[in-house]
Structures are given as structure tokens and as C-alpha cells.
Write a protein that holds these residues in place. Sequence first.
Motif, PDB file in Angstrom:
ATOM      1  N   ALA A  30      56.313 -23.518 -25.201  1.00 39.21           N
ATOM      2  CA  ALA A  30      57.483 -22.691 -24.913  1.00 39.21           C
ATOM      3  C   ALA A  30      58.003 -22.907 -23.489  1.00 39.21           C
ATOM      4  CB  ALA A  30      57.177 -21.216 -25.145  1.00 39.21           C
ATOM      5  N   VAL A  60      62.496 -16.410 -26.561  1.00 37.03           N
ATOM      6  CA  VAL A  60      61.337 -16.944 -27.279  1.00 37.03           C
ATOM      7  C   VAL A  60      60.549 -15.756 -27.827  1.00 37.03           C
ATOM      8  CG1 VAL A  60      59.170 -18.209 -27.099  1.00 37.03           C
ATOM      9  CG2 VAL A  60      61.199 -19.040 -25.888  1.00 37.03           C
ATOM     10  N   THR A  62      57.084 -14.520 -29.797  1.00 35.17           N
ATOM     11  CA  THR A  62      55.716 -14.882 -30.134  1.00 35.17           C
ATOM     12  C   THR A  62      55.270 -14.006 -31.298  1.00 35.17           C
ATOM     13  OG1 THR A  62      55.255 -15.483 -27.838  1.00 35.17           O
ATOM     14  CG2 THR A  62      53.354 -15.091 -29.269  1.00 35.17           C
ATOM     15  N   GLN A  68      55.267 -19.610 -31.746  1.00 37.47           N
ATOM     16  CA  GLN A  68      56.443 -19.226 -30.969  1.00 37.47           C
ATOM     17  C   GLN A  68      57.692 -19.884 -31.535  1.00 37.47           C
ATOM     18  OE1 GLN A  68      54.826 -20.225 -26.986  1.00 37.47           O
ATOM     19  NE2 GLN A  68      55.173 -18.055 -26.561  1.00 37.47           N
TER      20      GLN A  68
END
Length: 128
Positions: A30, A60, A62, A68
Motif C-alpha cells: 500500500a 486505502v 484494510t 488492502q
Amino acid sequence: RPARSNARAMAPPNCNAMALVIIPLAPGKADDAIALFKDHEMGLKYTLSQKGAVDFDVGVQTAEDGSQTMYIFEHWHEEADYAAYVATRGDKELMKEWDAAFGPCVAGPPTIKWFPRKFSVSNGAATW
């Protein structure tokens, strides 16, 4: 004096097209993906240089399993501008350096949804 916010109140003026790009990321990549989007010449610098590109929000997520996903929400002046830009991303020669750098960051093909903007609302203000 109150702190200034960098938050956008609503879609920028004259934005008639929107896109949502969803990219599954490779484990642990990421930060690399975000850095490439920010700094690589063929990342956001390239995209923002295209006709009709206005602005982008990148996030992003998770998941519980640790995987991710990058989400890019884009505003464009017109759908045709976005379509022309996407066509350039399909040019293998033009994208050779980008693909080599960004490829290791992804865990699968992106999902791209694009559509006309109908209206925007933020904190009670609206543009119809």
C-alpha cells in the motif's frame, strides 16, 4: 484564527463525469502504491495533465484478513475526457515504465466504474 481545512465542499465546478477505480493491492504494498501515485511521472502527475482531469481522492481500505484495496475517486470535466485518458493507459509502450513500477503493487486487475455526475451535496449545500 481557525485552522484552514483542505476539505473540498463538493464536486468542483463544471465536473460532469466521475470515476471510481478500485485496485486490489499486493500484500504489504500500500505505501509503495501511494508513493508511486504521488511521485511517479506516470502516476497522478500524468493523469492530472490529461484534458478534463480535475481532482482525485485516494484511500486505502484494510480488510479484516489484512488484504488492502486502493480506491480512487475521480472528477472529470466530461465523460469523453475520461474515456480518452483511459485509452492512453492501454498504450503498452507509453505505460511500459509505469507498468513495471506499479505492477508489483497490485494483486489483480482494477475495477473501473465511470458515470455522469448528477449533483453534489455537502453540509447542507447542494448543486443540482
